[in-house]
Design a protein around this motif. Structure first.
Motif, mmCIF file in Angstrom:
data_model
loop_
_atom_site.group_PDB
_atom_site.id
_atom_site.type_symbol
_atom_site.label_atom_id
_atom_site.label_comp_id
_atom_site.label_asym_id
_atom_site.label_seq_id
_atom_site.Cartn_x
_atom_site.Cartn_y
_atom_site.Cartn_z
ATOM 1 N N TYR B 150 38.180 43.294 43.051
ATOM 2 C CA TYR B 150 39.428 42.092 43.680
ATOM 3 C C TYR B 150 39.712 42.054 44.130
ATOM 4 N N VAL B 154 40.784 42.114 48.009
ATOM 5 C CA VAL B 154 41.756 41.362 48.425
ATOM 6 C C VAL B 154 43.279 41.284 48.882
ATOM 7 N N GLU B 451 50.243 39.254 51.930
ATOM 8 C CA GLU B 451 48.536 39.724 51.800
ATOM 9 C C GLU B 451 47.599 40.083 53.332
ATOM 10 N N ARG B 459 36.941 33.687 50.097
ATOM 11 C CA ARG B 459 37.879 34.036 49.148
ATOM 12 C C ARG B 459 37.933 33.482 47.877
ATOM 13 N N ASP B 463 37.057 34.715 44.122
ATOM 14 C CA ASP B 463 37.971 33.938 42.797
ATOM 15 C C ASP B 463 36.920 33.751 41.351
#
Lengths: 472, 472
Positions: B150, B154, B451, B459, B463
């Protein structure tokens, strides 16, 4: 073992041709009249102090220099071959300052100089003791050459470096060496030392260097013809351009040596690097320095000459990570690209300004590791170990096998200063850094140092010589 | 640019032949039944868990693997070619501990892991963010794989590393990546990550690794088939013997991948080194590590496969001179010998045990310098600069010349952390060591970090996935 090549064979030829064009059409300034006269007689065009080199002359002359030679030590076991498959490590040279953890940075003294001779004598990975590890600032300038040579000959039985400071000092070096190594003729056959002479970049040679070059060549004593061109300052900012300037200077110097005496031993010596544009300083820790080292090694091979390059070079002001990895970068490049003579292999800090005691020891370990890599392997059935592999099979171990016991001393480099223990043992031993261990080690080596014996008659004569200098 | 070669062409053939002999007559243990069954169907002899590989089978199968492949980043500008003339730097992997100047040595956490993803994202010389820079010890083991993936997807838009922990984690990695990078078929065409799978030295593969190898191969996802043989412990103490054990393991793994799926991308991955006999520990800072890197690069070229080796490797327990020069030794060897994939290029300390924040930054500078060297030159008339050399002549300077101004940004590496100023300015700035500057720099990069944007739908789905893991 193969060599790393930065440029292709065609690119080398192109740089060579561009070098000869520069020597022929741009020329080089020689302020020293005897050099100009000799070059004129050989066919160079002269315009004032500027000398234009015909291509053919350069190609003819550089072919006359030997592709390798031997330096003959007082102890024959310590003779050093310069050229071929060999690599020789020589400590730092010319640093006005010294540094250690205890007393910090200060001008070098004769005591420091002598300490570095002793350390270079003690470290097995250093082949030649050096000639000016630090400047002995505490004694009169007029005594320094003699004192340096005296220490080099008395405190160690390895080959050493002679005077790189001008023709008078060159003559004195040969005179003093003659006490120990015999007549000029004998030394021409079995040279005990090598000296470094430098161009005046870009594209020139001054009186002092030229005078010394001609003296050494006349005597058949080996010398480095060295160029330090700074890309973006004293040479074009491009690697190719700087290489051409460096090349032209070295070939001009070598051409001169061969006209003085055919076959005079020389080392094709490149130490060009980059300027740190932001500060206007020389950077010897730059990757461009490593690039030049690789290119210099290739050019030396192209000309079939022994070649100098690399070293434990750094811009760092202190013995830290930067000093260490920059040094290893250039030492690895020298080792893998086929350099024969690595000046500044130990101790140098701050871009040639300071000789550090701790770094001297750390770099000595780097020298040991590079020599292990350079050694290469000789494949045998015993080393392929197929029977051992079959015997141990899957999931077994080799630690207790006789084959391991038989070979580990030869196969695995045994570090002197490196920490390879586990974390908890390291912590128990005081969590010492490499720098702290190096500090302890240099003191230990100086304490344990014993002077190699010398024939009492020779020693007496040397002592007499140095006393006369001191009383002058 | 050429390559450094440690062994000659004939010696390589000899090592290759000895490897095939070992595979055929000594064999390797595969505990994983599906692997044994597949290998048996392809013609391997089986004795219990031991598999004997016919020479012809191995030679046939390894030829089917591609010589280079591309990793497709979320940001296409950050795609990475693995193989050919390219070199890719990937940060440290698998360290249970982290270390920095402020808080010392402690177990790594998810926060540390995320910090290292951010740093790897920010440093332009690191090509792939890594997959397990440190172990996130503060979260349940069952969550770690998902959390790592993750964060990798991300917090950065560079390619990343997948799961190297077993078949279930491999499947999860592909499932999660699929949210961002499309179906399995799409990812087989444009793989976004690469994973490292290791042999069980000597001469074996365990269930977990074998299972993951087969999962990835089936999916056409790139993987390193990696061996870490320790000369004198899990392999013969000779370089040749250890190379044969390493080679046999890698070739056995690659043979398996190609039987699962012809053309599945693999990296020939060697990271063997020596044992420190005195302590019974692994030494990854040894010169034998650099020797193995050179030999591995040569073997990879011999098999026409992308090859892994080297890294910023050290045995040092702290960020000191030893850590720095050992790291540069292996990074230079990787760069000059033609390695394509350099795992552990930044941050590793203590022989894989600790990820250091300061060393991460220092090694990043080393990566930048190695990339400068690897770039090489393209010789042009403009770069040869003969006109400029003629114009400046002898005794002139290039600093103010237009040619310098025009080219210096391209020609000269601009350091990030290195000190190249003079001593007195350095002193005025606080006499900072490289380690202190690195400490400030990692904090600055984390503070400045932003980011990279991600498609909101993707996303949201990611999540959702991670929340379901956290709540499980």
């Amino acid at each position: 073992m193969g060599f790393f090549s930065y440029f292709s064979a065609e690119e080398l030829v192109r740089i060579h041709e561009a070098t000869l064009t520069t020597m022929e059409t741009t020329g080089l300034v020689f302020t020293y009249e005897p050099a100009r006269n000799l070059l004129a007689r050989a066919g160079c065009k002269i315009d004032g102090q500027r000398v234009f080199f015909p291509k053919k002359l350069v190609e003819e002359q550089i072919r006359k220099a030997p592709s390798q030679f031997t330096l003959y030590a007082r102890n024959p076991e310590k003779n050093v071959v310069v050229g071929g498959d060999h690599i020789a490590f020589i400590p730092c040279y010319g640093a006005p300052f010294v540094n250690d953890m205890d007393k910090g940075r200060r001008p070098g003294t004769l005591l420091d100089y002598n300490n570095f001779v002793k350390l270079a004598h003690a470290v097995p990975y250093l082949d030649i003791t050096g000639g000016m590890m630090t400047e002995p600032n505490d004694i009169p300038i007029s005594h320094r050459n003699a004192e340096r040579l005296y220490s080099s000959m008395v405190l160690s039985d390895k080959p050493f470096m002679g005077a790189g400071t001008g023709p008078e000092d060159a003559i004195e070096a040969m005179e003093m060496a003659s006490i120990v190594f015999g007549s000029r003729e004998e030394m021409a056959k079995k040279p005990p030392f090598v000296s470094i002479l430098c161009s005046l970049t870009p594209l020139g040679f001054d009186d002092k260097m030229c005078g010394a070059i001609m003296e050494y060549a006349k005597a058949g004593m080996p010398q480095l013809i060295s160029s330090l061109t700074i890309a973006g300052a004293t040479g074009p900012v491009t690697m190719e351009g700087t290489l051409i300037v460096q090349n032209a200077e070295i070939l001009a110097g070598i051409t001169l040596t061969q006209l003085v005496r055919e076959g005079a031993p020389v080392i094709f010596a490149g130490s060009s690097s980059a300027s740190a544009m932001r500060y206007g300083t020389l950077s010897i820790g730059a990757p461009e320095m490593a690039v030049n080292t690789a290119a210099t090694a290739q050019m030396g091979r192209f000309y079939n000459l022994p070649v100098r390059g690399g070293g434990a070079l750094t811009d760092s002001k202190t013995v830290d990570s930067q000093a260490a990895y920059e040094s290893m970068m250039s030492m690895m490049m020298a080792t893998l690209s086929g350099i024969h003579f690595v000046l500044h292999s130990a101790g140098i800090l701050e871009g040639y300004i300071t000789a550090s005691y701790e770094k001297f020891m750390i770099d000595s370990e780097i020298c040991g590791m590079c020599k292990r890599i350079k050694r290469g392997e000789e494949i045998t059935a015993e080393k392929l170990a197929l029977d051992v592999i079959r015997e141990v099979g899957s999931g077994g171990e080799y630690l207790t096998h006789m084959h391991t016991f038989k070979h580990f001393r030869q196969e695995l480099y045994a570090p002197v200063l490196e920490e390879r223990d586990n974390y908890s043992n390291w912590h128990k031993k005081g969590s010492l850094t490499m720098e702290q261990r190096a500090n302890a080690k240099y003191k230990e080596l100086l304490e344990k140092y014993t002077e190699p014996s010398m024939d009492p008659e020779m020693r007496k004569e040397l002592d007499h010589y140095i006393k006369s200098v001191r009383n002058a």
